[in-house]
Write a protein that holds these residues in place. Structure first.
Motif, PDB file in Angstrom:
ATOM      1  N   ALA A   1       0.842  -1.200   0.000  1.00  0.00           N
ATOM      2  CA  ALA A   1       0.000   0.000   0.000  1.00  0.00           C
ATOM      3  C   ALA A   1       0.873   1.244   0.000  1.00  0.00           C
ATOM      4  O   ALA A   1       1.997   1.238   0.511  1.00  0.00           O
ATOM      5  N   ASN A   2       0.327   2.287  -0.610  1.00  0.00           N
ATOM      6  CA  ASN A   2       0.993   3.593  -0.675  1.00  0.00           C
ATOM      7  C   ASN A   2      -0.035   4.633  -0.247  1.00  0.00           C
ATOM      8  O   ASN A   2      -1.127   4.689  -0.804  1.00  0.00           O
TER       9      ASN A   2
ATOM     10  N   MET B   1       6.864  -7.488   7.344  1.00  0.00           N
ATOM     11  CA  MET B   1       6.389  -6.204   6.812  1.00  0.00           C
ATOM     12  C   MET B   1       7.581  -5.277   6.647  1.00  0.00           C
ATOM     13  O   MET B   1       8.452  -5.223   7.515  1.00  0.00           O
ATOM     14  N   ASN B   2       7.613  -4.572   5.522  1.00  0.00           N
ATOM     15  CA  ASN B   2       8.740  -3.673   5.238  1.00  0.00           C
ATOM     16  C   ASN B   2       8.199  -2.258   5.012  1.00  0.00           C
ATOM     17  O   ASN B   2       7.389  -2.034   4.121  1.00  0.00           O
ATOM     18  N   ASN B   3       8.658  -1.318   5.832  1.00  0.00           N
ATOM     19  CA  ASN B   3       8.180   0.074   5.749  1.00  0.00           C
ATOM     20  C   ASN B   3       9.191   0.990   5.062  1.00  0.00           C
ATOM     21  O   ASN B   3      10.396   0.862   5.282  1.00  0.00           O
TER      22      ASN B   3
ATOM     23  N   CYS C   1       5.022  -2.880   2.475  1.00  0.00           N
ATOM     24  CA  CYS C   1       4.697  -4.112   1.753  1.00  0.00           C
ATOM     25  C   CYS C   1       4.958  -5.316   2.652  1.00  0.00           C
ATOM     26  O   CYS C   1       5.635  -5.207   3.673  1.00  0.00           O
ATOM     27  N   ILE C   2       4.389  -6.441   2.273  1.00  0.00           N
ATOM     28  CA  ILE C   2       4.496  -7.653   3.096  1.00  0.00           C
ATOM     29  C   ILE C   2       4.975  -8.822   2.220  1.00  0.00           C
ATOM     30  O   ILE C   2       4.405  -9.090   1.163  1.00  0.00           O
ATOM     31  N   PHE C   3       6.044  -9.468   2.686  1.00  0.00           N
ATOM     32  CA  PHE C   3       6.547 -10.682   2.027  1.00  0.00           C
ATOM     33  C   PHE C   3       6.200 -11.889   2.899  1.00  0.00           C
ATOM     34  O   PHE C   3       6.288 -11.817   4.125  1.00  0.00           O
TER      35      PHE C   3
END
Lengths: 398, 86, 353
Positions: free
Chosen positions: A250-251, A379-381, A392-394
């Protein structure tokens, strides 16, 4: 989400070294790459940074590019990182039909423009670098090096550029515009942005201390990192082993201030919440948050507040790796995406270096020593100037 | 002091690009930051720090140090007259 | 799914925030031209405007204007294409650093220099927390943004978006680009550009804001059918892309009533457009727009704006036509093609509502 997207290759270069293996070793060794300036020509020799070890000449040699060929540092680093990703995904041997290169950068060719600016204005010397100034020039130079791309574009949303490149690549694959995308970001240090951040008085004269009460600012770093994205079925057809799934993203925009985040971290909150909704996951599913965590008072407190708003009482393990790599600005999103995926693959949480005491503003403590742990979802911010906030989530392949 | 106050006001108007304002529009004792008075923000504070360094040779260690100095034009003038090196 | 261009607004070297150019375009004879500025007071309060360069003011004014025309309170996404970002502020910071050394530099110029300042200042002004993105990819920066909005609408991630193309041309940057062959020398005329017998074009500045969305509004201009970006395509690959686009949208080449091309008067680059038009079919009318709006990295935004206006007004006026004099009446479909130095290419398909 219909038709899952997977990561089939990744590559990285930063102060920690060239490639995933070197990066992993440095993370386990808890060894920061932040130190005195070596390459960048500046009078601010008291400002520590994290530089890529190789000179431009050494990178050209490694890439088999003639020394006489005009390539600036930002695309050179990109080529090295993208090469590792492209090789791992076997994109050249087994080419998907249409491949996009979505590149994040902001500095572009500035490191040369700032050297030759008086020439640009006054005489004919070095005019060949004029065409290399804009952000897109570097992107196209990288595309030319590989010769496999059917479309290219450049994202410039400052420090969230690389995550936004990933989002755009993913959307292009989902609509069928392309079959695979190489996404990420690259940024070399420049005098321009070192001085810019310095005027904002947010550079730490020591190694940065993300989420620590005694944090005073960030360290700039340089680097590049790329991921190869494609549909799971496409990877299977090509016979390529996926590394993980890109589960959601998401953005959002903070819409508060050009350089500061809103007190309640609205943009970061919306980005994390949006990524969870996109991935159809609950907050409790997240095993690790790779934070933006720059080490500035404003970022760390507002990101922390946003995390407590999203995760409530049960805050997952989190850390910022900025004290390892410095803040690689436009590359940060993909540098940390690679680190997040390494954490996912190797089941560990990288240490948040230099933490001593909790901040007053929010009651949270990062993981301060490398921790072994089974990770399913990370989760990466990535947050940028202008309130450009993305997450985003890997996830591990089920 | 009045002379320095006027000089500072002129510099503030120029560096912060306060279009259409004159020194008379700025009250010597009104707050420069916050919701009242000039209603300047954190970026203005950074600009004023550069102004102090460039025009008066005063170096503030960090942005927080500006808070007390930039309360009003008068506090700024008092600080400048005490600490100026040029 | 139908997607519409609901509204558009422009500030350029033509009269600002109106469609005067459609009836009476201003002719330009100089190589270097700045935009005609409207009064910004109705759009931006003076305290907020004091740090804004020209480009930000233009971007906010066109954005507000387009939103008002579309009757929208809020948009789901703000997407900007800009080749150079806020180059005026970049130059101020850069020249201070180069001329006076690395001290006493002003933070405002730096923070207003990043490319995404435009999108974020629009978001700040409009208090929009939605998706926010900036593309800076040379001659296809704007089309990249339009493609982004399209993909997200197709995926149901957003229902509408404010998509802008914004570039300013400072005197210094004009001179720098002149050194590497961007501009023609001497007095110009439409005739000289049309002849296209020398290198270079003439400079304009771009500020175009479009509202695109899935729910047709009352005054919608046209349908946005497709956007394609191509990197160094061979002639065959380019024609294949055209065929694919037409097929996917159930159209024959004969359904295209005009081509809107990025012809700029540069002999080398115009030849590529001529080849494209010949391959498409010699009888299709060719329209152009850079002769009235000038060249800039985001000039293709004027192509979309001009084509959308033609579809809405049911006419391609003769002054926009390159290969014929007769107005094209009631155009149904317009195919846009632009390329940046034969490197980055874009195709856009628009249809009447």
């Amino acid at each position: 989400m219909a038709g899952s997207l997977v990561v089939t290759g990744m590559g990285i270069i930063s102060g920690l070294g060239t490639g995933k293996d070197k990066t992993l070793q440095a993370l386990f060794a808890e060894k920061s790459a932040v130190g005195p300036i070596k390459h960048l020509q500046t009078t601010h020799t008291d400002i520590p940074v994290s530089e890529v070890e190789m000179t431009d000449e050494e990178m050209k040699t490694a890439l088999h590019i003639p020394q006489s060929q005009l390539v600036t540092r930002t695309p050179l680093m990109a080529m090295i990182a993208a090469k590792e990703a492209i090789q791992q995904a076997h994109l050249q041997e087994n080419k998907p039909k249409r491949i996009a290169f979505i590149n994040g950068t902001t500095v572009g060719g500035m490191e040369k423009s700032e050297q030759f600016y008086l020439d640009f204005l006054g005489n004919e010397n070095h005019k060949e670098f004029i065409a290399a100034h804009d952000c897109g020039a570097g992107t196209d130079a990288v595309a030319d090096y590989f010769g496999i791309f059917d479309m290219t574009t450049t994202i410039s949303t400052a420090c969230s550029s690389a995550i936004n490149a990933l989002i755009i690549g993913a959307n292009l694959i989902r609509t069928g515009k392309v079959d695979a995308a190489v996404v990420g970001g690259t940024e070399c240090l420049s005098k321009f942005h070192l001085n810019g951040f310095n005027t904002l008085m947010i550079l730490d004269r020591e190694t940065c201390k993300p989420f620590s009460k005694n944090h005073v600012g960030l360290n700039l770093g340089e680097g590049a990192a790329y991921l190869v994205l494609e549909k799971a079925e496409a990877a299977q057809l090509r016979g390529v082993q996926p590394l993980c799934e890109l589960n959601g993203y998401a953005n959002f925009c903070d819409a508060f201030h050009q350089t500061a985040t809103s007190p309640n971290g609205q943009g970061p909150y919306l980005a994390m919440q949006g990524a969870l909704a996109d991935a159809n996951l609950q907050p409790s599913d997240i095993d690790y948050i790779s934070c933006h965590g720059t080490g500035t008072g404003n970022n760390d407190s507002t990101e922390g507040i946003a995390i407590t708003r999203v995760f409530g009482e049960h805050i997952p393990d989190f850390s910022s790796t900025k004290a390892f790599t410095g803040h690689t600005t436009s590359a940060a999103g993909s540098v940390e995406a690679v680190i997040s995926i390494l954490a996912l693959q190797n089941n560990f949480i990288p240490a948040n270096l230099n933490f001593s005491e909790k901040m007053d503003e929010v009651d949270i403590t990062p993981v301060t020593k490398t921790k072994r742990k089974d990770i399913q979802h990370v989760m990466n911010n990535s947050f940028g100037f202008g309130g450009n906030d993305s997450s985003c989530i890997f996830s591990k392949i089920k | 002091m009045e002379e320095l106050i006027l000089e500072l006001k002129k510099e503030i108007i120029e560096v912060l690009n306060l279009e259409g304002m004159t020194p008379d529009d700025i009250d010597n004792d009104a707050p420069m930051f916050g919701d009242e008075g000039l209603a300047l923000d954190s970026i203005d504070a950074l600009e004023l720090i550069v102004l102090l360094e460039k025009n008066y040779g005063i170096k503030l260690a960090n942005a927080a140090a500006g808070k007390e100095v930039f309360k009003s034009v008068r506090t700024m003038a008092e600080y400048v007259s005490k600490n100026r090196t040029k | 799914m139908d997607i519409f261009i609901q509204s558009a607004a422009q500030i350029s070297i033509q009269n600002p925030l109106c469609d005067d150019w459609f009836e009476n375009p201003i002719a330009h004879t100089e190589g270097y031209n700045r935009s005609i500025e409207p009064d910004y007071k109705p759009f931006i309060n003076p305290m907020a405007a004091r740090r804004m360069g020209k480009l930000i003011k233009r971007a906010i004014a066109t954005s507000i204007s387009a939103k008002q025309s579309a009757g929208l309170e809020q948009v789901d996404a703000i997407i900007t294409g800009t080749g150079l970002g806020c180059i005026e502020n970049t130059e101020k910071f850069l020249s201070a650093m180069v001329n006076e050394g690395e001290q006493f530099l002003q933070p405002t110029y730096f923070m207003q220099s990043t490319h995404n300042t435009i999108s974020s200042q629009i978001a700040l002004n409009q208090k929009c927390n939605g998706y926010n993105c900036t593309y800076s990819h040379r001659g296809t920066s704007f089309e990249s943004g339009l493609s982004d909005a399209l993909q997200q609408m197709l995926l149901g991630r957003i229902n509408n978006a404010l998509v802008g193309g914004h570039d300013e041309m400072t005197p210094d940057y004009y001179n720098m680009l002149g050194k590497i062959g961007y501009w023609k020398q001497g007095e110009l005329s439409e005739q000289i550009l049309r002849q296209s017998s020398s290198k270079g074009s003439f400079a304009g500045e771009t500020s175009v804001a479009l509202i695109v969305g899935t729910n047709k509004t009352e005054h919608a201009l046209c349908k946005l059918r497709d956007v394609d970006l191509l990197y160094k395509p061979s002639e065959t690959a380019l024609q294949d892309a055209v065929q694919r686009m037409l097929q996917q949208n159930n159209l024959q080449p004969s359904d295209i009533d005009a081509l809107m091309l990025g012809l700029s008067g540069d002999c080398e680059y115009d030849a590529i457009y001529t080849n494209f038009a010949n391959a498409f079919g010699k009888n299709t009318p060719i329209a152009w727009y850079k002769h009235i709006f000038g060249e800039s990295f985001t000039a293709p935004a004027f192509g979309v704006y001009a084509a959308a206006t033609c579809l809405a007004k049911e006419s391609v006026p003769s002054h926009l036509l390159h290969n014929q004099k007769n107005e094209v009446k009631s155009p149904r479909n317009i195919l846009l093609y632009n390329h940046f130095q034969n490197i980055d290419h874009s195709l856009i398909l628009l249809s009447k509502c």
